[in-house]
Design an enzyme around this catalytic site. Sequence first.
Site, mmCIF file in Angstrom:
data_model
loop_
_atom_site.group_PDB
_atom_site.id
_atom_site.type_symbol
_atom_site.label_atom_id
_atom_site.label_comp_id
_atom_site.label_asym_id
_atom_site.label_seq_id
_atom_site.Cartn_x
_atom_site.Cartn_y
_atom_site.Cartn_z
ATOM 1 C CG ASN A 111 -28.143 -7.156 62.394
ATOM 2 O OD1 ASN A 111 -28.363 -7.847 63.387
ATOM 3 N ND2 ASN A 111 -28.704 -7.399 61.234
ATOM 4 N N PRO B 128 -26.081 -11.777 74.094
ATOM 5 C CG PRO B 128 -25.859 -9.671 75.075
ATOM 6 C CD PRO B 128 -25.763 -11.133 75.377
ATOM 7 C CD GLU C 233 -35.912 -15.301 62.129
ATOM 8 O OE1 GLU C 233 -35.547 -15.057 60.966
ATOM 9 O OE2 GLU C 233 -37.095 -15.500 62.440
ATOM 10 C CB CYS D 126 -30.644 -10.808 58.177
ATOM 11 S SG CYS D 126 -32.170 -10.245 58.941
ATOM 12 C CD GLU E 23 -36.869 -13.938 65.910
ATOM 13 O OE1 GLU E 23 -36.302 -13.085 65.211
ATOM 14 O OE2 GLU E 23 -36.472 -14.273 67.047
HETATM 15 P P1 NAD Z 1 -22.589 -14.946 63.953
HETATM 16 O O1 NAD Z 1 -23.186 -16.163 63.390
HETATM 17 O O2 NAD Z 1 -21.144 -14.746 63.854
HETATM 18 O O3 NAD Z 1 -22.933 -14.853 65.523
HETATM 19 C C1 NAD Z 1 -24.257 -14.869 65.984
HETATM 20 C C2 NAD Z 1 -24.250 -15.199 67.467
HETATM 21 O O4 NAD Z 1 -23.927 -16.573 67.645
HETATM 22 C C3 NAD Z 1 -23.237 -14.421 68.305
HETATM 23 O O5 NAD Z 1 -23.845 -14.052 69.521
HETATM 24 C C4 NAD Z 1 -22.137 -15.442 68.532
HETATM 25 O O6 NAD Z 1 -21.387 -15.228 69.706
HETATM 26 C C5 NAD Z 1 -22.936 -16.718 68.652
HETATM 27 N N1 NAD Z 1 -22.212 -17.956 68.367
HETATM 28 C C6 NAD Z 1 -21.148 -18.146 67.536
HETATM 29 N N2 NAD Z 1 -20.793 -19.465 67.535
HETATM 30 C C7 NAD Z 1 -21.646 -20.095 68.365
HETATM 31 C C8 NAD Z 1 -21.789 -21.460 68.773
HETATM 32 N N3 NAD Z 1 -21.006 -22.439 68.300
HETATM 33 N N4 NAD Z 1 -22.778 -21.783 69.630
HETATM 34 C C9 NAD Z 1 -23.622 -20.820 70.093
HETATM 35 N N5 NAD Z 1 -23.517 -19.518 69.758
HETATM 36 C C10 NAD Z 1 -22.545 -19.159 68.901
HETATM 37 O O7 NAD Z 1 -23.406 -13.752 63.308
HETATM 38 P P2 NAD Z 1 -23.087 -12.182 63.354
HETATM 39 O O8 NAD Z 1 -21.858 -11.947 62.552
HETATM 40 O O9 NAD Z 1 -23.163 -11.707 64.760
HETATM 41 O O10 NAD Z 1 -24.355 -11.585 62.590
HETATM 42 C C11 NAD Z 1 -24.442 -11.451 61.207
HETATM 43 C C12 NAD Z 1 -25.254 -12.586 60.629
HETATM 44 O O11 NAD Z 1 -26.531 -12.659 61.247
HETATM 45 C C13 NAD Z 1 -25.538 -12.405 59.161
HETATM 46 O O12 NAD Z 1 -25.379 -13.615 58.482
HETATM 47 C C14 NAD Z 1 -26.992 -11.991 59.126
HETATM 48 O O13 NAD Z 1 -27.659 -12.260 57.939
HETATM 49 C C15 NAD Z 1 -27.554 -12.731 60.275
HETATM 50 N N6 NAD Z 1 -28.768 -12.083 60.754
HETATM 51 C C16 NAD Z 1 -29.980 -12.697 60.543
HETATM 52 C C17 NAD Z 1 -31.149 -12.087 60.951
HETATM 53 C C18 NAD Z 1 -32.490 -12.732 60.722
HETATM 54 O O14 NAD Z 1 -33.441 -12.374 61.407
HETATM 55 N N7 NAD Z 1 -32.641 -13.656 59.800
HETATM 56 C C19 NAD Z 1 -31.101 -10.860 61.607
HETATM 57 C C20 NAD Z 1 -29.848 -10.266 61.806
HETATM 58 C C21 NAD Z 1 -28.692 -10.903 61.383
#
Ligand code: NAD
Length: 483
Positions: free
Chosen positions: A152, A176, A249, A283, A457
Site C-alpha cells: 500500500n 518490496p 507492522e 493498515c 516505527e
Molecule cells: P502480505 O502479508 O501478503 O505480504 C507482506 C510482505 O510479506 C510481502 O512482501 C510478501 O511477499 C512477504 N511475504 C509473504 N510471505 C512471506 C514469508 N513466508 N516470509 C517472508 N516474507 C513473506 O501483506 P500485503 O497483502 O502485501 O499487505 C496488506 C497487509 O499489510 C494488511 O494486513 C495491512 O494491514 C498490513 N499493513 C500493515 C501496516 C502497518 O504499519 N501496521 C502498514 C501497511 C500494511
Amino acid sequence: MDAQPTASHHIAGGYADDPEGAEIACIYPASGEEIAKVRGATPALIEQSLAAADAARAEWAGLSGTERGRILKRAAEAMRDRNRELSTLETLDTGKPLQETLVADATSGADALEYFGGLAGSLAGTTHQVGRDWVYTRREPLGVCVGIGAWNYPTQIACWKAAPALACGNTMVFKPSEVTPLCALKVAEILTEAGLPAGVFNVVQGRGDVGAALVRDPRVAKVSLTGSVPTGAKVYAAAAEGIKSVTMELGGKSPLLIFDDADLEDAVSGAIMANFYASGQVCSNGTRVFVQDGIRDAFVARLAERLKGAVMGDPMDEATNFGPLVSAAQMEKVLGFIDSGRAEGATLVTGGRRAERPGFFVEPTVFADVTDDMTIAREEIFGPVASILSFADEAEAVARANATPYGLSAGVFTRDLARAHRVAAAFEAGSCFINAYNLTPVEAPFGGTKLSGVGRENSAAAIEHYSQLKSVYVGMGPVEAAY
Ligand code: NAD
C-alpha cells in the site's frame, strides 16, 4: 513516464538482474494493463545481496553518526526535489491518485530520512559511576537487517525501515511486495546518488519465498515486516529460530468512536480519512465506526452526502481523489466482504459495487446497522468499506472497541476533553487519535499491540529497535578475588 525499471534489483550500489528469475508482471490498477516486468531474485542474487550488506557493515558502522546522517539528509532533499516523478511512479505502482501520492508518499519517505539523518549524530551511550569503578554503554548497530514491505505504501515503507536502520549504522536488504516492486528501486537509486556506500541498502524482488530465504539467513540480525497478521506469524516464527530481533507492522480492525457531542463535520471528515483514503488500503484504518445513538442518523446521512464528493477517475488527473484497489485479487476480496455484509443483514447505505470502468475500482461503501459479530465488523477488509455500529454510553463503546484481537489504532471524536483522554488511555491500541485520524508524522511512534504487531516505527523509539546497547565495566583496580 516509462514504468519499466533499469533492472529488477539494486544490489551493491547498482542495478542487477538474473534472467533465470521468475517473471513478476506489474499491473497498473487503474487500467489492468501490464506496465512493467521484473524478475524475482534467484538464490544467486539473494546471496549477492546478503553478501553485499554483510561486507558493507564495518565501513558504514565505522562512520560517525553525523557522516551517516548527512547522506540520509541529502537523499531526503533529492526525494523532495524529485517528488513529482516519484509520486507518478507511486501512482503507477499502486493506483493511488496523484492528488494523494504528491503529499503522502515520497514526502513521508523524505521526512523519515531527514528525521533519522538528524538523529544519527546524537546517538550515544551513557556512563554510570559504580563506586570506584564505572560502566559505560555503547549504542551499536544490530548488523544486517531485512526489510519486507506491503503493497500500500511502497516508497514510504522502504524509507520508514531504511532511515532508522541506516542511521544506527546497520545495512539492509529490502524486499518490496511483489504487487508493487517499482518504488523501492528508486529509493535505492537516490540513496546511492546521495553517497551511500555500495551494499548498505539493497533491494531484491520476489514473492514470499524470497522473503523467507532472507529471513532464514544466519547473517541477518533483524527483520522488519509490514504485512498481514498471517505473514507476520510466519516471519516472526522464522526469525525466532535464529533469535533475531523483529519489528512487526501488521494488520488491524481499528475502532473509531463518535460521541453525540462531537463536531459533526469534523467527525465525518475523520471517518472519511479513516475509511476511504487510499481507497481504504491503510493498515490503521478505523473501519468499525461506533456512533452514539443521538448523533447516529445525522452522521450516516452526512457521511453518505459527503461521499458524493469522491471523484473516481484517472489517478494521474489531479482532480481525481478516489483510486482503484491495488489488484484484481484485492478487488475480489473486498467485493466478497461487501457480499457478506449484505448477506449477514447490514444495511447498505451507499456504494457496494464494482465501478463500471476499467481497472479495479470499488465504490466507496457504507454499511449501517452493523453488529459486532458480523464478518465485516471482525475481519480486516483493506478496501473502501466503512461499518457503522451504534452505542449508548462510553463504557459500552470502549469495551466493544477493545473486543478485537487487533490493536493497531483507535480514534475518538468528542468535545469533552476529559472523556477524550480517558478513552484514549483505555484503548488497547498502539496509535490513537483524538479529533483526528490517520495522521502519522515521523515524530510520533507508530505501531500496534496485540496481533497488530511488535515494536514501533518512526520517532526516537525506532532507534531502540535498530540498535543494541553494549555495556562495558571498567575496573579501576585493585582486582579483588576470593583466593
Ligand atoms: P502480505 O502479508 O501478503 O505480504 C507482506 C510482505 O510479506 C510481502 O512482501 C510478501 O511477499 C512477504 N511475504 C509473504 N510471505 C512471506 C514469508 N513466508 N516470509 C517472508 N516474507 C513473506 O501483506 P500485503 O497483502 O502485501 O499487505 C496488506 C497487509 O499489510 C494488511 O494486513 C495491512 O494491514 C498490513 N499493513 C500493515 C501496516 C502497518 O504499519 N501496521 C502498514 C501497511 C500494511
